[in-house]
Design an enzyme around this catalytic site. Structure first.
Site, PDB file in Angstrom:
ATOM      1  N   SER A   1      -0.231  -2.861 -18.789  1.00  9.26           N
ATOM      2  CA  SER A   1      -1.566  -3.426 -18.683  1.00  9.26           C
ATOM      3  C   SER A   1      -2.683  -2.379 -18.695  1.00  9.26           C
ATOM      4  O   SER A   1      -3.856  -2.705 -18.827  1.00  9.26           O
ATOM      5  CB  SER A   1      -1.672  -4.236 -17.382  1.00  9.26           C
ATOM      6  OG  SER A   1      -1.489  -3.403 -16.235  1.00  9.26           O
TER       7      SER A   1
ATOM      8  N   LYS B   1      -9.063   2.749 -14.475  1.00 10.79           N
ATOM      9  CA  LYS B   1      -8.654   1.373 -14.775  1.00 10.79           C
ATOM     10  C   LYS B   1      -9.465   0.392 -13.931  1.00 10.79           C
ATOM     11  O   LYS B   1      -9.735   0.647 -12.746  1.00 10.79           O
ATOM     12  CB  LYS B   1      -7.155   1.212 -14.503  1.00 10.79           C
ATOM     13  CG  LYS B   1      -6.578  -0.136 -14.932  1.00 10.79           C
ATOM     14  CD  LYS B   1      -5.071  -0.185 -14.699  1.00 10.79           C
ATOM     15  CE  LYS B   1      -4.462  -1.506 -15.124  1.00 10.79           C
ATOM     16  NZ  LYS B   1      -2.994  -1.551 -14.929  1.00 10.79           N
TER      17      LYS B   1
ATOM     18  N   SER C   1       3.342  -0.434 -16.540  1.00 12.73           N
ATOM     19  CA  SER C   1       1.981  -0.526 -17.068  1.00 12.73           C
ATOM     20  C   SER C   1       1.271   0.806 -17.257  1.00 12.73           C
ATOM     21  O   SER C   1       0.147   0.829 -17.769  1.00 12.73           O
ATOM     22  CB  SER C   1       1.127  -1.423 -16.167  1.00 12.73           C
ATOM     23  OG  SER C   1       1.499  -2.776 -16.328  1.00 12.73           O
TER      24      SER C   1
END
Length: 480
Positions: free
Chosen positions: A148, A73, A172
């Site tokens: 996210s 990420k 997330s």
């Protein structure tokens, strides 16, 4: 080269048996990214040359993750790649140091594929808030992958990576895992070092794994867990051997069904899939116990005071002076600050900064932030009381399946409600995971959430593996 395996366990087995090399595996996933990611948009940065070099080095390393490609990420610092947090504010930022989890992955011989898309500064539930591109759900390109950590979840679901790292502040990891039909885990707060994770809400953030199968999540968690003196919130506790016990079923399992989470507003497909998951555990011999979390209705309100308050403090460092975006046009220092932040931050980040500043401002601190901290303690107590009766909890991950792009863009409150079942674990600092449990009639994945007490990752992974062995949801792949 042998047929490329589809799960992390199969990847590891073929690497260890020399049926294929790390170079073979890296070449396969590099080809998948080159062929399919133009439609998915999971990666913001991918360097094929670096992947090949890392894979060649990994062939000389002995470790359960040696040679396994990992997607990262884009809010986790890596000296070999930019770390933009999917924001114009940090679009050109290159970290001078590796996050602790990156350092551990490199030492273990993992092959870092590149950086995945996300909601800007991890603020969002759909990856629609990224300033740098759009990520689509591999199961339906018109739907969001969740957020996210949407890029990481989509990469694993689409077969662009066997495992990936994400971060979970209010759901997330688990929410996009459910939307994309993969395994996603938020560990206990402090189990995994946050050093090198760009901060959103420091008392809530936690790094965790995505994988097609439970084995992959366990293997990745094994490598990244452990005490880190560079993180003051890191827990100095021994790390169990998650892989050694993974295939051992739990005896006398007491499973608490959170009855509060099956009411109005929850899609019927979610209710049916999670209820069926409970039935699987009942068939496996688990004792099913109804559980009530009386303060769960306040989780969303509490979170959206605490998280924006911490975000407004953490993001104050992006001022156009030290690093990050600097406005070209300004007349004085105040205009430099204002113009840089106006240009560098997107609408959702600005919204949360303003919410946080308001909650922390003079005259409102006691009414909002301090009260939210008190309610947070009540929510924690609910979970503590529940774990005196049961070993772990089970319930939905989200109120519904993946929604279409743009469906909630103009309704942020509705978007926030997508995290109503995941936020409690972050507020309480306890581990939780999402496992695939079926599909809607439209072919969208659904997830079941398991939540455990502090440092209960080992049992959660074993319980998830018990379920996984009864179904083949994790073997399903989208048609690309």
């Amino acid at each position: 080269m042998s047929a490329v395996p589809s799960t992390t366990r199969q990847c590891v087995e073929q690497l260890q048996s020399n049926s294929l090399t790390g170079t073979d595996l890296a070449a396969h996933f590099a080809e998948q990214i080159s062929t399919n990611d133009s439609r998915i948009g999971a990666f913001l940065h991918f360097d094929a040359d670096r992947v090949r070099e890392s894979a060649a080095e990994a062939d000389e390393t002995e470790s359960p993750l040696a040679g396994i490609p990992v997607a990262i990420k884009d809010n986790i610092c890596d000296v070999d790649s930019f770390t933009s947090c999917a924001s114009r504010m940090l679009q050109q930022y290159h970290s001078p140091y590796d996050a602790t989890v990156i350092r551990k992955l490199k030492a273990a011989g993992a092959v870092l594929l590149g950086k995945t898309n996300m909601d800007e500064f991890a603020m969002g539930s759909s990856t629609e808030n990224s300033a740098l591109g759009r990520t689509n759900n591999p199961w339906n390109l018109e739907c969001v992958p969740g957020g996210s950590s949407g890029g990481s979840a989509a990469a694993v679901a689409a077969g662009l990576a066997p495992v990936a790292l994400g971060s979970d502040t209010g759901g997330s990891i688990r929410q996009p895992a459910a939307f994309c039909g993969v395994v996603g885990m938020k560990p206990t707060y402090g189990r995994v070092s946050r050093y090198g994770l760009v901060a959103f809400a420091s008392s809530l953030d936690q790094i965790g794994p995505f994988s097609r199968d439970v084995y992959g999540a366990a293997a990745l968690l094994q490598v990244i867990s452990g005490y880190d003196p560079l993180d003051s919130t890191s827990l100095d506790e021994p790390v169990p051997d998650y892989l050694a016990t993974l295939d051992r079923p739990l005896d006398n399992l007491k499973l608490g069904v959170v009855e509060d989470w099956f009411g109005e507003g929850v899609d019927e497909s979610v209710k049916q899939a999670v209820t069926a998951s409970v039935d699987v555990y009942r068939k496996l011999g688990a004792e099913i116990v109804p559980i009530h979390l009386p303060h769960s209705q306040y989780c969303v309100a509490t979170y959206y005071i605490i998280a924006p308050s911490e975000a407004s403090s953490n993001l104050s460092r992006y001022d156009g002076i030290h690093y990050g975006h600097r406005a070209e046009s300004y007349g004085n220092l105040q205009e430099l600050y204002a113009n840089s932040r106006t240009e560098g931050f997107g609408p959702e980040v600005k919204r949360r900064i303003m919410l946080g500043c308001y909650a922390l401002s003079s005259g409102y601190y006691d009414a909002y932030y301090l009260k939210a901290l008190k309610v947070r303690r009540l929510i924690q107590k609910d979970y503590q009381d529940a774990f005196e009766k049961v070993d772990m909890l089970i319930g939905p991950v989200t109120p519904g399946p993946a929604f279409r792009r743009g469906e909630f863009v103009d309704d942020p409150l509705q978007m926030y409600m997508a995290d109503m079942f995941t936020i409690g674990a972050n507020l309480s600092g306890i581990p939780a995971l999402s496992i695939p449990c079926g599909f809607t009639s439209d072919g969208l994945p659904l997830g079941t959430q398991l939540i455990g007490p502090k440092l209960g990752e080992e049992k959660l992974l074993r319980a998830a593996r018990m379920f996984e062995q009864e179904h083949s949801w994790h073997d399903a792949q989208p048609s690309l």
